[in-house]
Write an enzyme that holds these catalytic residues in place. Sequence first.
Site, PDB file in Angstrom:
ATOM      1  N   ASN A  85       0.648  -1.110  -0.036  1.00 11.60           N
ATOM      2  CA  ASN A  85       0.056   0.242  -0.050  1.00 11.60           C
ATOM      3  C   ASN A  85       0.886   1.275  -0.029  1.00 11.60           C
ATOM      4  O   ASN A  85       2.195   1.384   0.035  1.00 11.60           O
ATOM      5  CB  ASN A  85      -0.945   0.048   1.408  1.00 11.60           C
TER       6      ASN A  85
ATOM      7  N   ALA B 160      -1.459  -3.441  13.666  1.00 14.56           N
ATOM      8  CA  ALA B 160      -0.863  -1.824  13.343  1.00 14.56           C
ATOM      9  C   ALA B 160      -0.068  -1.330  14.344  1.00 14.56           C
ATOM     10  O   ALA B 160      -0.421  -1.556  15.829  1.00 14.56           O
ATOM     11  CB  ALA B 160      -2.079  -1.155  13.160  1.00 14.56           C
TER      12      ALA B 160
ATOM     13  N   SER C 152      -1.069  -1.164   9.238  1.00 15.99           N
ATOM     14  CA  SER C 152      -0.601   0.233   9.066  1.00 15.99           C
ATOM     15  C   SER C 152       0.413   0.631  10.107  1.00 15.99           C
ATOM     16  O   SER C 152       0.529   0.271  11.260  1.00 15.99           O
ATOM     17  CB  SER C 152      -1.800   1.082   9.105  1.00 15.99           C
TER      18      SER C 152
ATOM     19  N   HIS D 175      22.451   0.805  11.514  1.00  6.69           N
ATOM     20  CA  HIS D 175      23.646   1.443  11.231  1.00  6.69           C
ATOM     21  C   HIS D 175      24.659   0.998  12.325  1.00  6.69           C
ATOM     22  O   HIS D 175      24.390   0.799  13.656  1.00  6.69           O
ATOM     23  CB  HIS D 175      23.585   2.904  11.370  1.00  6.69           C
TER      24      HIS D 175
END
Length: 183
Positions: free
Chosen positions: A76, A149, A131, A106
């Site tokens: 999406n 989500a 989401s 990192h």
Amino acid sequence: MNFSQLIGFIRGLFYKLLFFKNIRSSIFSLQSNSKIEVFNKMARVTIGEFAFIRKNASFRVDLDGELIIGEKVFINDNCNINCVKKVSIGRNTKIAPNVCINDHDHNYKNEGDSHLIKGEVIIGENVWIGSNVVILKDTVIGHNAVIAAGSVVKGHVPSNTLYLNKRESKYISHSKLNEVKSS
């Protein structure tokens, strides 16, 4: 097929031609403002048949990274995938808006000679990712799993399970914050 789908298939073909040595795919759709960036000739992208990538998605593949998107995967709006080793998304997986997938961190401690700590992200088949999920390196999500989500995922998520982060609301008064800062 509507006009925007046709444009998405044309954009997918454009990126396949642009990175013809790096991208292997059948027909897939890449909607407006979505992009695939390949920064190294050793990087590989494989996109399965009828994968559908909505607007503003960004895929970055660098070093000897391998990004594999299975057939009939739906990604999406506003999703980001950063790959320097391996990210694999199984067929029929659905990814909701604003999901971020990273297969590396990192190396802020500067241990070793690389500025990155590499891992892998393996997402099984028929997975639903809600989401605003963040998926970190060294994560394996089993088949048919559901990621709630807002979750931050690292580690192993078994097949046929619902994964969610337990969140607690915590409030600290300004006076307590000042006490902590002064000590």
